[in-house]
Design a protein around this motif. Structure first.
Motif, PDB file in Angstrom:
ATOM      1  N   PHE A   1     -23.198  -8.290   7.957  1.00  0.00           N
ATOM      2  CA  PHE A   1     -21.783  -8.641   7.828  1.00  0.00           C
ATOM      3  C   PHE A   1     -21.360  -8.568   6.366  1.00  0.00           C
ATOM      4  O   PHE A   1     -22.121  -8.940   5.467  1.00  0.00           O
ATOM      5  N   ILE A   2     -20.140  -8.108   6.136  1.00  0.00           N
ATOM      6  CA  ILE A   2     -19.603  -8.039   4.775  1.00  0.00           C
ATOM      7  C   ILE A   2     -19.121  -9.426   4.375  1.00  0.00           C
ATOM      8  O   ILE A   2     -18.317 -10.044   5.078  1.00  0.00           O
ATOM      9  N   VAL A   3     -19.631  -9.906   3.238  1.00  0.00           N
ATOM     10  CA  VAL A   3     -19.254 -11.232   2.738  1.00  0.00           C
ATOM     11  C   VAL A   3     -18.466 -11.139   1.431  1.00  0.00           C
ATOM     12  O   VAL A   3     -17.904 -12.136   0.975  1.00  0.00           O
ATOM     13  N   GLY A   4     -18.447  -9.944   0.823  1.00  0.00           N
ATOM     14  CA  GLY A   4     -17.708  -9.756  -0.419  1.00  0.00           C
ATOM     15  C   GLY A   4     -17.300  -8.314  -0.600  1.00  0.00           C
ATOM     16  O   GLY A   4     -17.883  -7.402   0.006  1.00  0.00           O
ATOM     17  N   HIS A   5     -16.292  -8.098  -1.440  1.00  0.00           N
ATOM     18  CA  HIS A   5     -15.746  -6.762  -1.669  1.00  0.00           C
ATOM     19  C   HIS A   5     -15.190  -6.690  -3.084  1.00  0.00           C
ATOM     20  O   HIS A   5     -14.678  -7.677  -3.621  1.00  0.00           O
TER      21      HIS A   5
END
Length: 171
Positions: A56-60
């Protein structure tokens, strides 16, 4: 945690992460998430990274191109804007943003970016090397302690330079 370049199949999840990170009002806030989409669509994204954990993406993080001028002449210098940096609220203060910036700065350097500009919290971004003092030679629509810069190439911020943000910023 894995930090990697964003892929097109990440765009919907990135949009949700950015919106969640900037949701500060009861009605929600899509401005930053829409900005990311617009910068991509206009071809102004230079480096785009995600922090992924357990699939899962937790930061960008997104760096976009800036136009640089000295007087009426394009300087040929390659500057980038850091905007936005987003971390899911439940994962903020875990070092994800700093890790994204460290990897992003290295990729920007490799891409020939000489300096990065950010408009952000003056207590946070100096941890990654940004300073308002470094931005004093830069003329932009912003100023003050939240307007900061980081030279990726020695001397990149020595000469007075005017910058223009990509059209998606609406400035």
């Amino acid at each position: 945690m894995l930090i990697r370049e964003a892929a097109s199949e990440d765009h919907a999840e990135i949009h949700a992460v950015v919106a969640a990170a900037f949701d500060r009002t009861p009605e929600g806030h899509q401005g930053e998430a829409d900005l990311v989409d617009a910068l991509r669509a206009d071809g102004d994204a230079l480096v785009e990274l995600v922090a992924e954990e357990d699939g899962f993406i937790v930061g960008h993080l997104l760096f976009s191109r800036l136009e640089t001028r000295q007087g009426a002449t394009d300087t040929g210098a390659r500057f980038a804007a850091l905007a936005p940096l987003s971390v899911l609220p439940a994962r903020q203060r875990d070092g994800i943003g700093l890790a994204l910036m460290q990897v992003g700065h290295e990729l920007c350097r490799k891409a020939g970016v000489e300096a990065v500009i950010v408009l952000g919290h003056p207590d946070y971004y100096p941890r990654a090397g940004y300073s308002a003092a470094a931005a004093t030679t830069v003329t932009a629509p912003f100023s003050g302690p939240s307007f900061m810069a980081l030279a990726l190439t020695p001397g990149a911020l020595d000469a007075p330079t005017t910058i223009a943000y990509a059209p998606a910023f609406g400035l």
